[in-house]
Scaffold this motif. Structure first.
Motif, PDB file in Angstrom:
ATOM      1  N   GLU A 135      51.097 -12.836  12.444  1.00  0.00           N
ATOM      2  CA  GLU A 135      50.634 -11.767  13.325  1.00  0.00           C
ATOM      3  C   GLU A 135      51.401 -11.737  14.644  1.00  0.00           C
ATOM      4  OE1 GLU A 135      49.135  -9.224  13.672  1.00  0.00           O
ATOM      5  OE2 GLU A 135      47.677  -9.012  12.062  1.00  0.00           O
ATOM      6  N   ASP A 137      51.288 -11.622  18.778  1.00  0.00           N
ATOM      7  CA  ASP A 137      50.411 -12.161  19.811  1.00  0.00           C
ATOM      8  C   ASP A 137      49.426 -11.085  20.271  1.00  0.00           C
ATOM      9  OD1 ASP A 137      50.192 -14.528  21.964  1.00  0.00           O
ATOM     10  OD2 ASP A 137      49.976 -12.608  23.009  1.00  0.00           O
ATOM     11  N   ARG A 139      47.984  -8.490  18.511  1.00  0.00           N
ATOM     12  CA  ARG A 139      46.838  -8.286  17.613  1.00  0.00           C
ATOM     13  C   ARG A 139      45.985  -9.546  17.492  1.00  0.00           C
ATOM     14  NH1 ARG A 139      50.200  -4.815  14.246  1.00  0.00           N
ATOM     15  NH2 ARG A 139      49.350  -2.696  14.272  1.00  0.00           N
ATOM     16  N   ASN A 140      46.620 -10.703  17.545  1.00  0.00           N
ATOM     17  CA  ASN A 140      45.866 -11.942  17.381  1.00  0.00           C
ATOM     18  C   ASN A 140      45.032 -12.278  18.617  1.00  0.00           C
ATOM     19  OD1 ASN A 140      45.732 -14.402  15.377  1.00  0.00           O
ATOM     20  ND2 ASN A 140      45.866 -15.308  17.419  1.00  0.00           N
ATOM     21  N   SER A 158      47.679 -23.002  18.560  1.00  0.00           N
ATOM     22  CA  SER A 158      48.287 -22.102  17.586  1.00  0.00           C
ATOM     23  C   SER A 158      49.663 -22.563  17.129  1.00  0.00           C
ATOM     24  CB  SER A 158      48.408 -20.694  18.188  1.00  0.00           C
ATOM     25  OG  SER A 158      47.175 -20.296  18.754  1.00  0.00           O
ATOM     26  N   ARG A 168      48.330 -16.428  12.193  1.00  0.00           N
ATOM     27  CA  ARG A 168      47.055 -15.989  12.762  1.00  0.00           C
ATOM     28  C   ARG A 168      46.068 -17.158  12.864  1.00  0.00           C
ATOM     29  NH1 ARG A 168      44.789 -12.227   7.734  1.00  0.00           N
ATOM     30  NH2 ARG A 168      44.506 -13.929   6.239  1.00  0.00           N
ATOM     31  N   THR A 169      45.366 -17.222  13.967  1.00  0.00           N
ATOM     32  CA  THR A 169      44.404 -18.298  14.198  1.00  0.00           C
ATOM     33  C   THR A 169      43.008 -17.938  13.697  1.00  0.00           C
ATOM     34  OG1 THR A 169      43.902 -17.477  16.416  1.00  0.00           O
ATOM     35  CG2 THR A 169      45.681 -19.075  16.222  1.00  0.00           C
ATOM     36  N   THR A 171      40.838 -14.443  11.294  1.00  0.00           N
ATOM     37  CA  THR A 171      41.006 -13.169  10.581  1.00  0.00           C
ATOM     38  C   THR A 171      40.619 -11.984  11.463  1.00  0.00           C
ATOM     39  OG1 THR A 171      38.845 -13.647   9.575  1.00  0.00           O
ATOM     40  CG2 THR A 171      40.791 -14.009   8.214  1.00  0.00           C
ATOM     41  N   PRO A 173      42.225 -10.328  13.718  1.00  0.00           N
ATOM     42  CA  PRO A 173      43.148  -9.200  13.833  1.00  0.00           C
ATOM     43  C   PRO A 173      42.833  -8.065  12.859  1.00  0.00           C
ATOM     44  CG  PRO A 173      44.369 -11.246  13.981  1.00  0.00           C
ATOM     45  CD  PRO A 173      42.950 -11.616  13.651  1.00  0.00           C
ATOM     46  N   VAL A 194      43.720 -18.881   7.557  1.00  0.00           N
ATOM     47  CA  VAL A 194      44.067 -18.898   8.976  1.00  0.00           C
ATOM     48  C   VAL A 194      44.603 -20.285   9.325  1.00  0.00           C
ATOM     49  CG1 VAL A 194      42.376 -17.125   9.561  1.00  0.00           C
ATOM     50  CG2 VAL A 194      41.716 -19.518   9.675  1.00  0.00           C
TER      51      VAL A 194
END
Length: 339
Positions: A135, A137, A139-140, A158, A168-169, A171, A173, A194
């Protein structure tokens, strides 16, 4: 020459008929019809036959060849059939003997729980979507009200690929993807892996989450709690107990943590639930109006709720698995127990 051909036919048919196996039959074929066979030699010597007898001898030679070839073909079929019957008799299976059994595979416990949760959400009217595991930065974090230098980023160590791209950290996003591409009202759920730099008996650098988002008019915390209760009952049974704790998430306001009866000890208290009888179910809350506005949704008209349960933890407690690492080791002994 005529007598010679008649002799070749008689002797050839006799040898073919008396052949006991495929090797003897092939020897007879070579002897009479091979490149240097007796009939072949006569056919090659036709130029030495007087012209007035050549037609008669040639016709007789063809008859001899056709009879030998026909006899060879029939005998070959007979011998092959005998050989096949012998092999079938030798290799036959006694169906009265006990079977050794078939080792059947089974779905991984993570996959089973994942499918169960998806089915539950679909029954409740959710649309299942998938979003990238790699992803931006924006959106995440930023589009979820977590700007740079925000303290919440310290909670999610991250894996960055570049300054602006990361694994992605969470879901979450999926919320941004949905709000940017779908018009309210909608209900979406996004399952997926994730990644966080976290590693102990109950945490793994790779784990699985579900992201659920509901956007509509007049959505409140009561709607959220009704749905959560129904999900807990469907997953853990009608006797499940729940408790709610205040929490903080940048993307929801108010935010709550929801615990359910610990499935490891059935509420009696154990090391996993730290003696409380409850284990974490999931966290969520009412979508922060700032996030709706950033994604182009009128926060005065629409509201919603979002939540994100961790699948791995649920699989652990429902199957009484003491360490999350068992879910990723591909240990056949463990997987057979889970079957």
């Amino acid at each position: 020459m005529k007598q010679k051909l008649e002799s070749i036919l008689a002797e050839g048919l006799k040898e073919i008929e008396s052949s006991q196996d495929l090797k003897e039959l092939d020897n007879a074929r070579v002897k009479y019809l091979g490149k240097t066979g007796e009939l072949t030699q006569i056919l090659r010597g036709m130029k030495d036959v007087p012209a007035e007898n050549r037609k008669e001898v040639g016709s007789l030679a063809n008859v001899v060849r056709e009879n030998l070839e026909r006899s060879l073909s029939q005998k070959l079929a007979d011998l092959e059939n005998v050989q096949l019957l012998a092999e079938m008799e030798k290799e036959k299976v006694d169906i009265t003997e006990p079977s050794k059994g078939i080792k059947r595979g089974a779905l991984h416990p993570l996959t089973r729980f994942n499918n169960k949760f998806i089915d539950l959400c679909v029954e409740m009217g959710f649309t299942v979507i998938q979003t990238p595991e790699i992803e931006t930065d924006y959106r995440n974090f930023e589009a979820l009200n977590v700007p740079k230098n925000h303290p919440a980023r310290d909670m999610q160590d991250s894996f960055y690929i570049t300054d602006n791209i990361l694994m992605r950290t969470h879901t979450s996003p999926a919320q941004v993807w949905a709000m940017e591409t779908m018009k309210p009202p909608f209900k979406i759920v996004c399952p997926g892996r994730v990644y966080r730099n976290d590693d102990d008996s109950s945490h793994s650098p790779i784990f699985n989450q579900f992201e659920a988002l509901v956007i509509d008019e007049n959505i409140g915390l009561k709607d959220f709690m009704i749905m959560v209760k129904e999900m807990a009952v469907r997953l853990y049974g009608k006797d499940v107990k729940m408790r709610v704790r205040p929490a903080f998430f940048p993307f929801t306001e108010p935010s709550i943590e929801i615990d359910a009866t610990c499935q490891m000890c059935q509420g009696k208290g154990c090391s996993l639930c730290k003696g409380t009888g409850f284990s974490e179910f999931f966290g969520g809350g009412i979508v922060n109006p700032a996030i709706l506005e950033m994604s182009g949704i009128d926060s005065k008209k629409y509201s919603g709720f979002a939540f994100g349960p961790g699948i791995d933890r649920s699989v652990m407690v429902t199957n009484k698995i003491p360490n999350i690492k068992y879910l990723f080791r591909n240990d056949m002994k463990f997987l057979k127990q889970m079957r």
